[in-house]
Write an enzyme that holds these catalytic residues in place. Structure first.
Site, PDB file in Angstrom:
ATOM      1  CD  GLN A 280     -35.537  27.679  -5.615  1.00 61.09           C
ATOM      2  OE1 GLN A 280     -34.798  28.649  -5.745  1.00 61.09           O
ATOM      3  NE2 GLN A 280     -35.440  26.851  -4.580  1.00 61.09           N
TER       4      GLN A 280
ATOM      5  CE  LYS B  14     -32.644  30.938  -3.609  1.00 57.52           C
ATOM      6  NZ  LYS B  14     -32.848  29.762  -4.468  1.00 57.52           N
TER       7      LYS B  14
ATOM      8  CG  ASP C 115     -28.060  27.504  -7.910  1.00 59.53           C
ATOM      9  OD1 ASP C 115     -28.008  27.868  -6.724  1.00 59.53           O
ATOM     10  OD2 ASP C 115     -29.117  27.374  -8.549  1.00 59.53           O
TER      11      ASP C 115
END
Ligand code: GUN
Length: 285
Positions: A98, A54, A121
């Site tokens: 995460q 990422k 997200d």
């Protein structure tokens, strides 16, 4: 007959290039550089790889990336404190924690306090609610990537029967919401561990999406000839990455199929970059 292989790597690179151009224009117009902060708690090896990928993708697109690496013993209170600081920091546009988190931390308690405007997200209840109502703020990254890959081989999804294997908050549930939204118009069936006579349902799928986290679970007898098969699984078997679909057998039956690796995975990151830019836009007046 053998299936068309849907190239997620190439598709994701095109999307990332386009995002990179949009980022450059945004920076020129506003003087603001989009900034994504990723929080990684603990030493999960797979998560460490995702987070590194990422970061690389952000930098390549001109998005500033900061990673907070916290010890596996971090308390929920300390993580909540960090999120509060990031929420209040106007230099930070996107926040990604995460998953999975260590067991002493309740995931939902963390996801619930990320500012919805910074929730790249799309896991915050407000953003899930907006998606349910057909007015999404951020598209969920992995389901959006799946939809983009399906559209490559099937531009008109309207009326197609999509069968989703898995009901997770990250993939299965939001995937169904994207597919039934107006303008996409699929008919959706979601299957899970309690579904009866699974193969009889999957065999009716024009589009089959496997997101259950079980290596090689989908076998050729479960797939309708010519179907589009999207494999979201990332499983490690004997040191090798394999999907939820028995690729060798199913690619002989399906019309189109995504490989693992090189299918859905790279699309998730490409959509994350789009969301980071969108977050910066929304927070810059
Ligand atoms: N872990 C596995 N997939 C994801 C994802 O899409 N977002 C986050 N934050 N964690 C994950």
């Amino acid at each position: 007959m053998s299936a068309t292989i849907i190239d997620g790597k190439a598709t994701s690179l095109k999307l990332r290039e386009s995002t990179g151009k949009q980022v450059a224009e945004f920076v020129e117009q506003t003087g603001v550089t989009p900034h994504l902060v990723v929080v990684l708690v603990g030493e999960d090896a797979a998560s460490a790889v995702y987070v590194r990928n990422k970061e690389r993708a952000c930098l390549a697109a001109g998005i500033k990336s900061t990673i907070h690496r916290l010890s596996a013993e971090t308390s929920q209170a300390d993580l909540l404190k960090l999120i509060a600081q990031l929420n209040a920091n106007q230099d930070v546009h996107g926040i990604l924690v995460q998953l999975p988190l260590p067991q002493q931390i309740e995931e939902q308690a963390i996801l619930d306090v990320i500012s919805p405007l910074k929730d790249v997200d799309a896991f915050h209840p407000e953003n899930v609610g907006l998606l349910v109502q057909g007015r999404a703020r951020f598209l969920p990254c992995t389901p959006a990537g799946c939809l983009q890959l399906i559209e490559q081989v099937c531009p008109d999804i309207s009326g197609k029967h999509a069968v989703i294997l898995g009901r997770s908050e990250i993939v299965g549930k939001p995937m169904g919401l994207l597919l039934i939204q107006r303008g996409v118009d699929a008919t959706v069936t979601t299957c899970h561990s309690r579904t009866k006579d699974l193969a009889s349902i999957t065999s009716q799928a024009d589009i089959l999406i496997a997101a259950i986290g079980k290596a090689n679970f989908v076998t050729a007898d479960m797939v309708k000839p010519g179907a589009i098969v999207i494999d979201v699984g990332i499983n490690r078997v004997d040191g090798k990455l394999v999907g939820d679909v028995d690729f060798a057998a199913v690619s002989q039956i399906a019309g189109a199929i995504t490989p693992v690796p090189g299918g859905v995975g790279p699309m998730t990151i490409a959509n994350l970059l789009q969301n980071a830019l969108l977050a910066a836009r929304t927070q810059t007046s």
